[in-house]
Design an enzyme around this catalytic site. Structure first.
Site, PDB file in Angstrom:
ATOM      1  N   HIS A  52       9.144  51.788  41.864  1.00 17.62           N
ATOM      2  CA  HIS A  52       8.023  52.439  42.565  1.00 17.62           C
ATOM      3  C   HIS A  52       7.641  53.716  41.841  1.00 17.62           C
ATOM      4  O   HIS A  52       8.300  54.121  40.890  1.00 17.62           O
ATOM      5  CB  HIS A  52       8.348  52.664  44.039  1.00 17.62           C
ATOM      6  CG  HIS A  52       9.418  53.674  44.329  1.00 17.62           C
ATOM      7  ND1 HIS A  52      10.743  53.484  43.994  1.00 17.62           N
ATOM      8  CD2 HIS A  52       9.370  54.902  44.921  1.00 17.62           C
ATOM      9  CE1 HIS A  52      11.453  54.524  44.388  1.00 17.62           C
ATOM     10  NE2 HIS A  52      10.647  55.415  44.939  1.00 17.62           N
ATOM     11  N   HIS A  54       7.463  57.035  42.435  1.00 18.47           N
ATOM     12  CA  HIS A  54       7.982  58.407  42.573  1.00 18.47           C
ATOM     13  C   HIS A  54       8.567  58.928  41.254  1.00 18.47           C
ATOM     14  O   HIS A  54       9.223  58.191  40.522  1.00 18.47           O
ATOM     15  CB  HIS A  54       9.029  58.474  43.692  1.00 18.47           C
ATOM     16  CG  HIS A  54       8.414  58.350  45.059  1.00 18.47           C
ATOM     17  ND1 HIS A  54       9.130  57.965  46.168  1.00 18.47           N
ATOM     18  CD2 HIS A  54       7.140  58.559  45.480  1.00 18.47           C
ATOM     19  CE1 HIS A  54       8.324  57.952  47.229  1.00 18.47           C
ATOM     20  NE2 HIS A  54       7.108  58.309  46.832  1.00 18.47           N
ATOM     21  N   ASP A  56      11.046  60.789  40.436  1.00 20.85           N
ATOM     22  CA  ASP A  56      12.493  60.707  40.161  1.00 20.85           C
ATOM     23  C   ASP A  56      12.896  59.301  39.700  1.00 20.85           C
ATOM     24  O   ASP A  56      14.067  59.064  39.386  1.00 20.85           O
ATOM     25  CB  ASP A  56      13.329  61.170  41.370  1.00 20.85           C
ATOM     26  CG  ASP A  56      13.164  60.319  42.605  1.00 20.85           C
ATOM     27  OD1 ASP A  56      12.019  59.989  42.966  1.00 20.85           O
ATOM     28  OD2 ASP A  56      14.182  59.971  43.238  1.00 20.85           O
ATOM     29  N   HIS A  57      11.923  58.381  39.637  1.00 19.67           N
ATOM     30  CA  HIS A  57      12.178  57.019  39.153  1.00 19.67           C
ATOM     31  C   HIS A  57      11.404  56.707  37.868  1.00 19.67           C
ATOM     32  O   HIS A  57      11.685  55.708  37.217  1.00 19.67           O
ATOM     33  CB  HIS A  57      11.826  55.994  40.237  1.00 19.67           C
ATOM     34  CG  HIS A  57      12.619  56.184  41.501  1.00 19.67           C
ATOM     35  ND1 HIS A  57      13.569  55.284  41.928  1.00 19.67           N
ATOM     36  CD2 HIS A  57      12.630  57.200  42.404  1.00 19.67           C
ATOM     37  CE1 HIS A  57      14.124  55.740  43.042  1.00 19.67           C
ATOM     38  NE2 HIS A  57      13.565  56.906  43.352  1.00 19.67           N
ATOM     39  N   HIS A 108       8.892  52.065  51.822  1.00 18.63           N
ATOM     40  CA  HIS A 108       9.086  53.418  51.268  1.00 18.63           C
ATOM     41  C   HIS A 108       7.797  53.856  50.568  1.00 18.63           C
ATOM     42  O   HIS A 108       7.276  54.942  50.821  1.00 18.63           O
ATOM     43  CB  HIS A 108      10.279  53.396  50.313  1.00 18.63           C
ATOM     44  CG  HIS A 108      10.568  54.684  49.629  1.00 18.63           C
ATOM     45  ND1 HIS A 108      11.024  55.800  50.290  1.00 18.63           N
ATOM     46  CD2 HIS A 108      10.466  55.036  48.319  1.00 18.63           C
ATOM     47  CE1 HIS A 108      11.189  56.780  49.413  1.00 18.63           C
ATOM     48  NE2 HIS A 108      10.853  56.346  48.210  1.00 18.63           N
ATOM     49  N   ASP A 130      14.417  52.569  46.326  1.00 15.99           N
ATOM     50  CA  ASP A 130      14.582  53.367  47.547  1.00 15.99           C
ATOM     51  C   ASP A 130      14.261  52.557  48.801  1.00 15.99           C
ATOM     52  O   ASP A 130      13.776  53.101  49.797  1.00 15.99           O
ATOM     53  CB  ASP A 130      13.684  54.608  47.499  1.00 15.99           C
ATOM     54  CG  ASP A 130      14.159  55.637  46.485  1.00 15.99           C
ATOM     55  OD1 ASP A 130      15.241  55.454  45.890  1.00 15.99           O
ATOM     56  OD2 ASP A 130      13.432  56.632  46.283  1.00 15.99           O
ATOM     57  N   HIS A 168      19.975  55.959  44.928  1.00 12.36           N
ATOM     58  CA  HIS A 168      20.499  57.277  45.336  1.00 12.36           C
ATOM     59  C   HIS A 168      21.905  57.155  45.927  1.00 12.36           C
ATOM     60  O   HIS A 168      22.227  56.168  46.591  1.00 12.36           O
ATOM     61  CB  HIS A 168      19.600  57.936  46.396  1.00 12.36           C
ATOM     62  CG  HIS A 168      18.273  58.388  45.881  1.00 12.36           C
ATOM     63  ND1 HIS A 168      18.069  59.632  45.334  1.00 12.36           N
ATOM     64  CD2 HIS A 168      17.090  57.756  45.822  1.00 12.36           C
ATOM     65  CE1 HIS A 168      16.803  59.746  44.962  1.00 12.36           C
ATOM     66  NE2 HIS A 168      16.179  58.620  45.252  1.00 12.36           N
TER      67      HIS A 168
END
Ligand code: ZN
Ligand code: FE
Length: 256
Positions: A52, A54, A56-57, A108, A130, A168
């Site tokens: 996805h 975001h 942090d990915h 998410h 996530d 995570h």
């Protein structure tokens, strides 16, 4: 095949799968830990799977693509670092001689996807970003509770032994809430003790397995009578109007 969680930021894992020569990584929010692992193990990066949009990915995707030439695969319906090969549910990706099935798992984010592969003579792997966490699930930033429930049900139908590779390390805080919801679940209490010991040694609690998650994760068990009863004590009105899953997710959002 070797499956390794590379820690990144505070609590992210970038999953690496390799055969001793070629590797793939999932959701590289940062290029640095991936480049270090490739060098350490003497591997060539063949592919990057993204679940996805975001940061942090995705934050390390451009640098990894440019420095290794790896192919990038990601969701069809989200804003992504270009160029990449866009994937829909039902598509499949060939990497390391394996076939990764793409699953649509909105909730998410609106276009979130997951990747599942059978590996000969080993347990299957699921890279779920996530969506599903050990003992919990992702926050609903873009999707509805109904979408997330359907996504989790789809994941929950995969084989028992499937290794659940979440993005995570949220397990202990998820389990604190799970115990609040289902204090009489013996599987949950045993898993909590096991995860506390693992974290005490500074090791990852992941991958989990689907068999474990079905026994301990309240978000895969929201229709169980014990959980419905707990949700009713939290908010009887929410339970009747929104349903158990949606009310459980709201409870978790405000739980400290
Ligand atoms: Zn996310
Ligand atoms: Fe994340």
């Amino acid at each position: 095949m070797k499956l390794i969680p590379l820690p990144a930021f505070d609590d992210n894992y970038i999953w690496m799968l390799h055969d001793g020569r070629k590797a793939l990584v999932v959701d590289p929010g940062d290029a640095e830990p991936v480049l270090a692992a490739l060098q350490r193990e003497g591997l060539k990066l063949q592919g990057i799977l993204v679940t996805h949009h975001h940061s942090d990915h995705t934050g390390g995707v451009d640098r990894l693509r440019n420095s290794t030439g790896a192919s990038v695969f990601g969701p069809a319906g989200e804003k992504m670092p270009e160029p990449l090969q866009r994937q829909h549910g039902g598509d499949s990706v060939q990497l390391l001689g394996l076939q990764f099935q793409v699953l649509d798992v909105p909730g998410h984010t609106a276009g979130h996807i997951a990747y599942f592969a059978n590996i000969p003579h080993e347990a299957p792997v699921l890279f779920c970003g996530d969506t599903l966490f050990s003992g919990g699930c992702g926050r609903l930033f873009e999707g509805t509770p109904q979408q997330m429930l359907a996504s989790l049900s789809q994941l929950s139908a995969l084989p028992d032994a499937t290794r659940v590779c979440c993005a995570h390390e949220y397990t202990l805080s998820n389990l604190k809430f799970a115990v609040e919801v289902e204090p009489d679940n013996p599987h949950l209490m045993a898993y909590l003790a096991q995860c506390q010991a693992v974290r005490g040694q500074g090791l990852p609690t992941l991958p989990s397995t689907l068999d474990t998650e079905r026994k301990i994760n309240p978000f895969l068990r929201s229709e169980q009578p014990t959980i419905v009863a707990s949700v009713r004590r939290f908010d009887a009105q929410g339970l009747t109007s929104l349903g158990a899953f949606a009310t459980l997710r709201l409870w978790k959002n405000q739980y400290r």
